[in-house]
Design a protein around this motif. Structure first.
Motif, PDB file in Angstrom:
ATOM      1  N   TRP A 101     110.904 -29.733  15.721  1.00 29.41           N
ATOM      2  CA  TRP A 101     112.286 -29.332  15.964  1.00 29.41           C
ATOM      3  C   TRP A 101     113.203 -30.539  16.067  1.00 29.41           C
ATOM      4  O   TRP A 101     114.366 -30.479  15.665  1.00 29.41           O
ATOM      5  N   ARG A 102     112.698 -31.687  16.583  1.00 29.51           N
ATOM      6  CA  ARG A 102     113.526 -32.894  16.654  1.00 29.51           C
ATOM      7  C   ARG A 102     113.689 -33.530  15.282  1.00 29.51           C
ATOM      8  O   ARG A 102     114.726 -34.113  14.993  1.00 29.51           O
ATOM      9  N   VAL A 103     112.683 -33.412  14.431  1.00 26.14           N
ATOM     10  CA  VAL A 103     112.803 -33.920  13.054  1.00 26.14           C
ATOM     11  C   VAL A 103     113.885 -33.125  12.321  1.00 26.14           C
ATOM     12  O   VAL A 103     114.710 -33.696  11.599  1.00 26.14           O
ATOM     13  N   ALA A 104     113.907 -31.824  12.517  1.00 27.90           N
ATOM     14  CA  ALA A 104     114.931 -30.987  11.887  1.00 27.90           C
ATOM     15  C   ALA A 104     116.320 -31.331  12.423  1.00 27.90           C
ATOM     16  O   ALA A 104     117.288 -31.404  11.658  1.00 27.90           O
ATOM     17  N   LEU A 105     116.428 -31.565  13.727  1.00 30.52           N
ATOM     18  CA  LEU A 105     117.712 -31.935  14.327  1.00 30.52           C
ATOM     19  C   LEU A 105     118.175 -33.290  13.803  1.00 30.52           C
ATOM     20  O   LEU A 105     119.354 -33.472  13.489  1.00 30.52           O
ATOM     21  N   ALA A 106     117.267 -34.241  13.678  1.00 30.31           N
ATOM     22  CA  ALA A 106     117.620 -35.561  13.144  1.00 30.31           C
ATOM     23  C   ALA A 106     118.081 -35.454  11.692  1.00 30.31           C
ATOM     24  O   ALA A 106     119.016 -36.142  11.283  1.00 30.31           O
ATOM     25  N   GLY A 107     117.439 -34.594  10.919  1.00 30.15           N
ATOM     26  CA  GLY A 107     117.865 -34.382   9.540  1.00 30.15           C
ATOM     27  C   GLY A 107     119.247 -33.766   9.449  1.00 30.15           C
ATOM     28  O   GLY A 107     120.009 -34.054   8.525  1.00 30.15           O
ATOM     29  N   TRP A 108     119.597 -32.952  10.411  1.00 27.25           N
ATOM     30  CA  TRP A 108     120.914 -32.331  10.437  1.00 27.25           C
ATOM     31  C   TRP A 108     121.975 -33.334  10.857  1.00 27.25           C
ATOM     32  O   TRP A 108     123.095 -33.327  10.350  1.00 27.25           O
ATOM     33  N   ILE A 109     121.632 -34.238  11.800  1.00 27.18           N
ATOM     34  CA  ILE A 109     122.588 -35.223  12.313  1.00 27.18           C
ATOM     35  C   ILE A 109     122.793 -36.374  11.338  1.00 27.18           C
ATOM     36  O   ILE A 109     123.895 -36.894  11.201  1.00 27.18           O
ATOM     37  N   ALA A 110     121.740 -36.799  10.646  1.00 30.67           N
ATOM     38  CA  ALA A 110     121.821 -37.961   9.759  1.00 30.67           C
ATOM     39  C   ALA A 110     122.876 -37.749   8.686  1.00 30.67           C
ATOM     40  O   ALA A 110     122.995 -36.656   8.129  1.00 30.67           O
ATOM     41  N   PRO A 111     123.652 -38.803   8.390  1.00 27.21           N
ATOM     42  CA  PRO A 111     124.664 -38.662   7.341  1.00 27.21           C
ATOM     43  C   PRO A 111     124.029 -38.512   5.969  1.00 27.21           C
ATOM     44  O   PRO A 111     122.963 -39.067   5.701  1.00 27.21           O
ATOM     45  N   ARG A 112     124.651 -37.752   5.131  1.00 28.41           N
ATOM     46  CA  ARG A 112     124.162 -37.554   3.771  1.00 28.41           C
ATOM     47  C   ARG A 112     124.498 -38.785   2.950  1.00 28.41           C
ATOM     48  O   ARG A 112     125.569 -39.370   3.116  1.00 28.41           O
TER      49      ARG A 112
END
Length: 88
Positions: free
Chosen positions: A51-62
């Motif tokens: 769940w933290r990997v998914a959150l980090a992927g959402w927060i990281a800039p594209r």
């Protein structure tokens, strides 16, 4: 007149201030925002559950399609001014 509780009024004002501040940061400091988002995503990835990997992927800039590898996010440094190239 509508009688709105004071804490609800404070909540509405706080939401307006946060939205306004985020708009200013997004438009005035894109490089800083990109660095903060990248750093936060990297912190979330350390020994992370899914769940933290998914959150980090959402927060990281594209990644930007127009930006080069050394870009900080402003997209204003791609071409040198024409008058500077002529004087050299």
């Amino acid at each position: 007149m509508i009688d709105v509780p004071l804490p609800l009024q404070y909540l509405a004002i706080a939401a307006a201030v946060v939205l306004s501040a985020s708009a200013v940061v997004r438009s005035q400091f894109p490089s800083l925002l990109r660095k903060v988002r990248t750093g936060l995503a990297l912190v979330l990835l350390r020994d992370a559950p899914p769940w933290r990997v998914a959150l980090a992927g959402w927060i990281a800039p594209r990644p930007s399609r127009m930006a080069g590898a050394s870009c900080n996010g402003c997209n204003g440094c791609a071409a040198a001014p024409k008058h500077a190239a002529a004087t050299e």
